[in-house]
Design an enzyme around this catalytic site. Structure first.
Site, PDB file in Angstrom:
ATOM      1  N   LYS A 196      53.182  96.795  11.707  1.00  0.00           N
ATOM      2  CA  LYS A 196      52.176  97.767  12.130  1.00  0.00           C
ATOM      3  C   LYS A 196      51.040  97.729  11.133  1.00  0.00           C
ATOM      4  CE  LYS A 196      51.457 102.651  13.016  1.00  0.00           C
ATOM      5  NZ  LYS A 196      52.098 103.946  13.229  1.00  0.00           N
ATOM      6  N   LYS A 249      51.832  95.584  16.355  1.00  0.00           N
ATOM      7  CA  LYS A 249      50.865  96.610  16.769  1.00  0.00           C
ATOM      8  C   LYS A 249      49.673  96.582  15.845  1.00  0.00           C
ATOM      9  CE  LYS A 249      50.464 101.556  16.687  1.00  0.00           C
ATOM     10  NZ  LYS A 249      51.040 102.783  16.252  1.00  0.00           N
TER      11      LYS A 249
HETATM   12  C1  PBG Z   1      52.177 107.272  14.449  1.00  0.00           C
HETATM   13  C2  PBG Z   1      51.541 106.387  15.435  1.00  0.00           C
HETATM   14  C3  PBG Z   1      50.197 106.022  15.567  1.00  0.00           C
HETATM   15  C4  PBG Z   1      50.107 105.241  16.705  1.00  0.00           C
HETATM   16  C5  PBG Z   1      51.378 105.124  17.215  1.00  0.00           C
HETATM   17  N1  PBG Z   1      52.252 105.824  16.410  1.00  0.00           N
HETATM   18  C6  PBG Z   1      49.024 106.426  14.786  1.00  0.00           C
HETATM   19  C7  PBG Z   1      48.814 105.952  13.422  1.00  0.00           C
HETATM   20  O1  PBG Z   1      49.583 105.193  12.828  1.00  0.00           O
HETATM   21  O2  PBG Z   1      47.814 106.422  12.872  1.00  0.00           O
HETATM   22  C8  PBG Z   1      48.838 104.672  17.282  1.00  0.00           C
HETATM   23  C9  PBG Z   1      48.912 104.277  18.706  1.00  0.00           C
HETATM   24  C10 PBG Z   1      47.611 104.088  19.377  1.00  0.00           C
HETATM   25  O3  PBG Z   1      46.538 103.979  18.755  1.00  0.00           O
HETATM   26  O4  PBG Z   1      47.632 104.038  20.615  1.00  0.00           O
HETATM   27  N2  PBG Z   1      52.227 106.821  13.153  1.00  0.00           N
END
Ligand code: PBG
Length: 324
Positions: A196, A249
């Protein structure tokens, strides 16, 4: 005879073109994310994500019927609690907002897979994904792990089918696996947000979930967009700790990472087409600058072509409609 005529010959008839297609998108690949807001009778549009809403648990039935009727196999839930605190306590309450939503969805559609996002950023007053250290400056990895395990367990107890930790703390998959196993949830899989990135494409999500950090950023626990070998290392660690499904992601800016992960690992691979990817296509189409449906289908196809087995997308319902 020119060798290049061979590809041309295969392109002329539409039926043949379809037959030699290397990649396809199926409705069975799709996971639809939903924002669940604590309260009653809420269906609120999200400004930066036209067509997406925040729902209270009691207002989920129509969107769930739509998902089921379109044969989308899974939803992914994010909770927006009424109260936030330093420790994200609301995230593991028995009757917390996600836990309530899981009950409702399982009652209405027992066969629909319910995946729950496990993270603290929507639940902490400071908006970080974990508990802060004593100075309040940085996220305390190990203290956060215990809380995450509690959150995961509370979701499983509510009936979640798959647990998806997105916090990026080190060691969370192992701790969550242990907590689930100890309580009899050995058969509840973990879908880990393994690679991520600290991405700017999460902007609309943070508006939707009210989860932007109140200071600093997430670069301490999310990955540097410049790194791909590090992504493989992160995925490997998650697999060793027991992740059943791995994830990359965002998706479109990281197609190379998806490809490499698909080549390197045997585990099912999920990609997340995030909020910013959705917002870009919606905004440009609204201006008449891009053809919306064609761009949606091309974007999801590219993610599958890169090697993803399944994808999380806010376009899931539209993709399903276009496929049928
Ligand atoms: C929680 C999370 C996030 C997203 C998914 N889970 C936000 C982040 O990390 O700031 C983002 C998903 C999206 O942008 O659609 N940590």
């Amino acid at each position: 005879m020119f060798p290049e005529q061979r590809t041309r010959r295969l392109r002329i008839k539409p039926a043949l073109r379809r037959m030699v297609r290397e990649t396809g998108v199926s409705v069975h690949d799709l996971i639809y994310p939903l924002f669940i807001k604590e309260g009653e009778s809420i269906k609120e549009p999200i400004d930066a994500m036209p067509g997406q809403f925040r729902y209270s648990p009691d207002r989920l039935s129509s969107v769930i019927s739509e998902v089921v009727s379109r044969e989308i196999p899974a939803v992914l839930l994010f909770g927006i609690p009424r109260k936030k605190d330093k420790f994200g306590t609301e995230a593991h309450k028995k009757d917390g907002v996600v836990q309530q939503a899981v009950h409702r969805i399982k009652d209405a559609a027992p066969d629909l897979l319910v995946i729950t996002d496990v993270c603290l950023c929507e639940y902490t007053s400071h908006g970080h994904c974990g508990i802060l250290d004593r100075d309040g400056g940085a996220v305390e990895n190990d203290e956060t792990l215990d809380v995450l395990a509690k959150v995961a367990l509370s979701h499983a107890k509510a009936g979640a089918d798959i647990i998806a930790p997105s916090d990026m703390m080190d060691g969370r998959v192992g701790i969550i696996r242990e907590a689930l196993d100890e309580s009899g949830f050995e058969y509840t899989p973990i879908m880990s947000y393994s690679a991520k990135y600290a991405s700017s494409f999460y902007g609309p999500f943070r508006e939707a979930a009210g989860s932007a950090p109140s200071f600093g950023d997430r670069k301490g626990y999310q990955m540097d967009p410049a790194n791909v070998r590090e992504a493989m290392r992160e995925i490997r660690l998650d697999v060793e700790e027991g992740a059943d499904i791995i994830m990359v992601k965002p998706a479109m800016p990281y197609l190379d990472v998806i490809r490499l992960a698909a080549d390197e690992f045997d585990e099912p691979l999920c990609a997340y087409q995030v909020s910013g990817e959705y917002a870009m296509i919606k905004a440009a189409s609204a201006k008449g600058w891009l053809p919306e449906d064609a761009c949606i289908m091309e974007s999801v196809l590219s993610i599958k072509r890169a090697g993803a087995d399944m994808l999380i997308t806010y376009f899931a319902c539209r993709v399903a409609e276009l496929l049928s």
